[in-house]
Design a protein around this motif. Sequence first.
Motif, PDB file in Angstrom:
ATOM      1  N   ALA A  89      -4.289 -10.348  15.404  1.00  0.00           N
ATOM      2  CA  ALA A  89      -4.058 -11.686  14.840  1.00  0.00           C
ATOM      3  C   ALA A  89      -2.639 -12.148  15.146  1.00  0.00           C
ATOM      4  CB  ALA A  89      -4.309 -11.668  13.336  1.00  0.00           C
ATOM      5  N   PHE A  90      -1.684 -11.237  14.978  1.00  0.00           N
ATOM      6  CA  PHE A  90      -0.286 -11.561  15.263  1.00  0.00           C
ATOM      7  C   PHE A  90      -0.094 -11.901  16.738  1.00  0.00           C
ATOM      8  CE2 PHE A  90       3.802  -9.991  16.838  1.00  0.00           C
ATOM      9  CZ  PHE A  90       4.679 -10.795  16.115  1.00  0.00           C
ATOM     10  N   LEU A  91      -0.637 -11.074  17.613  1.00  0.00           N
ATOM     11  CA  LEU A  91      -0.505 -11.314  19.054  1.00  0.00           C
ATOM     12  C   LEU A  91      -1.173 -12.618  19.467  1.00  0.00           C
ATOM     13  CD1 LEU A  91      -1.039  -7.706  20.458  1.00  0.00           C
ATOM     14  CD2 LEU A  91       1.108  -8.993  20.352  1.00  0.00           C
ATOM     15  N   GLY A  92      -2.254 -12.976  18.764  1.00  0.00           N
ATOM     16  CA  GLY A  92      -2.919 -14.246  19.042  1.00  0.00           C
ATOM     17  C   GLY A  92      -1.979 -15.418  18.838  1.00  0.00           C
ATOM     18  N   HIS A  93      -1.186 -15.359  17.778  1.00  0.00           N
ATOM     19  CA  HIS A  93      -0.242 -16.448  17.521  1.00  0.00           C
ATOM     20  C   HIS A  93       0.890 -16.463  18.554  1.00  0.00           C
ATOM     21  CE1 HIS A  93       2.234 -19.348  15.405  1.00  0.00           C
ATOM     22  NE2 HIS A  93       3.255 -18.523  15.586  1.00  0.00           N
ATOM     23  N   VAL A  94       1.423 -15.296  18.847  1.00  0.00           N
ATOM     24  CA  VAL A  94       2.575 -15.206  19.748  1.00  0.00           C
ATOM     25  C   VAL A  94       2.182 -15.479  21.202  1.00  0.00           C
ATOM     26  CG1 VAL A  94       4.373 -13.654  20.604  1.00  0.00           C
ATOM     27  CG2 VAL A  94       3.769 -13.621  18.188  1.00  0.00           C
ATOM     28  N   TYR A  95       0.994 -15.008  21.578  1.00  0.00           N
ATOM     29  CA  TYR A  95       0.505 -15.190  22.954  1.00  0.00           C
ATOM     30  C   TYR A  95      -0.880 -15.820  22.907  1.00  0.00           C
ATOM     31  CZ  TYR A  95       4.270 -11.840  23.757  1.00  0.00           C
ATOM     32  OH  TYR A  95       5.488 -11.207  23.766  1.00  0.00           O
ATOM     33  N   THR A  96      -0.922 -17.090  22.503  1.00  0.00           N
ATOM     34  CA  THR A  96      -2.211 -17.745  22.299  1.00  0.00           C
ATOM     35  C   THR A  96      -2.916 -18.089  23.609  1.00  0.00           C
ATOM     36  OG1 THR A  96      -3.318 -19.712  21.449  1.00  0.00           O
ATOM     37  CG2 THR A  96      -0.992 -19.936  21.915  1.00  0.00           C
ATOM     38  N   VAL A  97      -4.176 -17.736  23.658  1.00  0.00           N
ATOM     39  CA  VAL A  97      -4.993 -18.007  24.843  1.00  0.00           C
ATOM     40  C   VAL A  97      -5.171 -19.508  25.058  1.00  0.00           C
ATOM     41  CG1 VAL A  97      -7.206 -17.906  23.596  1.00  0.00           C
ATOM     42  CG2 VAL A  97      -7.127 -17.332  26.025  1.00  0.00           C
ATOM     43  N   PHE A  98      -5.051 -20.285  23.982  1.00  0.00           N
ATOM     44  CA  PHE A  98      -5.274 -21.726  24.081  1.00  0.00           C
ATOM     45  C   PHE A  98      -4.089 -22.490  24.675  1.00  0.00           C
ATOM     46  CE2 PHE A  98      -7.837 -20.451  20.239  1.00  0.00           C
ATOM     47  CZ  PHE A  98      -9.054 -20.451  20.913  1.00  0.00           C
ATOM     48  N   LEU A  99      -2.951 -21.826  24.792  1.00  0.00           N
ATOM     49  CA  LEU A  99      -1.757 -22.482  25.350  1.00  0.00           C
ATOM     50  C   LEU A  99      -1.161 -21.674  26.491  1.00  0.00           C
ATOM     51  CD1 LEU A  99      -0.015 -23.642  22.029  1.00  0.00           C
ATOM     52  CD2 LEU A  99      -1.466 -24.997  23.551  1.00  0.00           C
ATOM     53  N   GLY A 100      -2.024 -21.057  27.276  1.00  0.00           N
ATOM     54  CA  GLY A 100      -1.556 -20.291  28.426  1.00  0.00           C
ATOM     55  C   GLY A 100      -0.731 -19.079  28.024  1.00  0.00           C
ATOM     56  N   PHE A 101      -1.092 -18.470  26.887  1.00  0.00           N
ATOM     57  CA  PHE A 101      -0.421 -17.270  26.361  1.00  0.00           C
ATOM     58  C   PHE A 101       1.038 -17.529  25.990  1.00  0.00           C
ATOM     59  CE2 PHE A 101      -3.966 -15.860  28.998  1.00  0.00           C
ATOM     60  CZ  PHE A 101      -4.683 -15.133  28.054  1.00  0.00           C
ATOM     61  N   LYS A 102       1.332 -18.779  25.602  1.00  0.00           N
ATOM     62  CA  LYS A 102       2.643 -19.130  25.064  1.00  0.00           C
ATOM     63  C   LYS A 102       2.426 -19.621  23.643  1.00  0.00           C
ATOM     64  CE  LYS A 102       4.494 -20.504  29.551  1.00  0.00           C
ATOM     65  NZ  LYS A 102       5.008 -21.623  30.362  1.00  0.00           N
ATOM     66  N   GLY A 103       3.089 -18.975  22.698  1.00  0.00           N
ATOM     67  CA  GLY A 103       2.892 -19.354  21.308  1.00  0.00           C
ATOM     68  C   GLY A 103       4.182 -19.385  20.530  1.00  0.00           C
ATOM     69  N   GLY A 104       4.054 -19.149  19.226  1.00  0.00           N
ATOM     70  CA  GLY A 104       5.213 -19.174  18.343  1.00  0.00           C
ATOM     71  C   GLY A 104       5.940 -17.842  18.320  1.00  0.00           C
ATOM     72  N   LYS A 105       6.879 -17.737  17.405  1.00  0.00           N
ATOM     73  CA  LYS A 105       7.687 -16.515  17.311  1.00  0.00           C
ATOM     74  C   LYS A 105       7.079 -15.489  16.375  1.00  0.00           C
ATOM     75  CE  LYS A 105      11.749 -18.905  18.828  1.00  0.00           C
ATOM     76  NZ  LYS A 105      13.034 -19.505  18.493  1.00  0.00           N
ATOM     77  N   GLY A 106       6.068 -15.896  15.627  1.00  0.00           N
ATOM     78  CA  GLY A 106       5.264 -14.930  14.884  1.00  0.00           C
ATOM     79  C   GLY A 106       5.689 -14.628  13.466  1.00  0.00           C
TER      80      GLY A 106
END
Length: 194
Positions: A89-106
């Motif tokens: 779940a954490f990795l999903g936020h940090v490396y989101t598949v919906f934004l090209g594996f670019k996400g938040g800082k977690g």
Amino acid sequence: MLLKEILFVLCAYLLGSIPTGLLLGKAFGIDIRKQGSGNIGATNVYRTAGKKLGILTLLGDCLKGLLPVLIARAAGLSEAMIAGVALAAFLGHVYTVFLGFKGGKGVATALGVFLGISPLAILLALAVFVPVLYKWRYVSLASITAAGVAPLAVAVIEQRVEPTAMALVISFIVVWRHRENIARLRAGTENAFR
């Protein structure tokens, strides 16, 4: 059983990948990626889109970490799998598949994960976060400090390898994701929280 566990991890990752701040911003006509720091997390949403959306983003990102852990626990998964679901779940936020594996800082998603894994550890981390934020006014510094405390708190309170290992990985990634903030803190150019 293995298929069930794989599905839990995959669903946790996908839930974590939902870009809460981006979706809330777009609902109000704002592309958060083009505002402020460009980060999709609660702090940037708060600064650029207002207090209400910032708080909603914080709650949404926190729930992305908490719900998978609670569901995995209710389903009777092993401690190792619960830790795996939490990390997914954490990795999903940090490396989101919906934004090209670019996400938040977690940070907010980690908060949700730790609430599900070890609520007392979160109290200890918050006992560090709040005074650091109050004294120095830097969310990044408070987040980094709390991330450093969290694994130790989990280790002491839970006394189990699986959640402690998961906490160490999450803590390392949170600090790593703040490396630009660390550089700005050292240079004295980091934005203070108002």
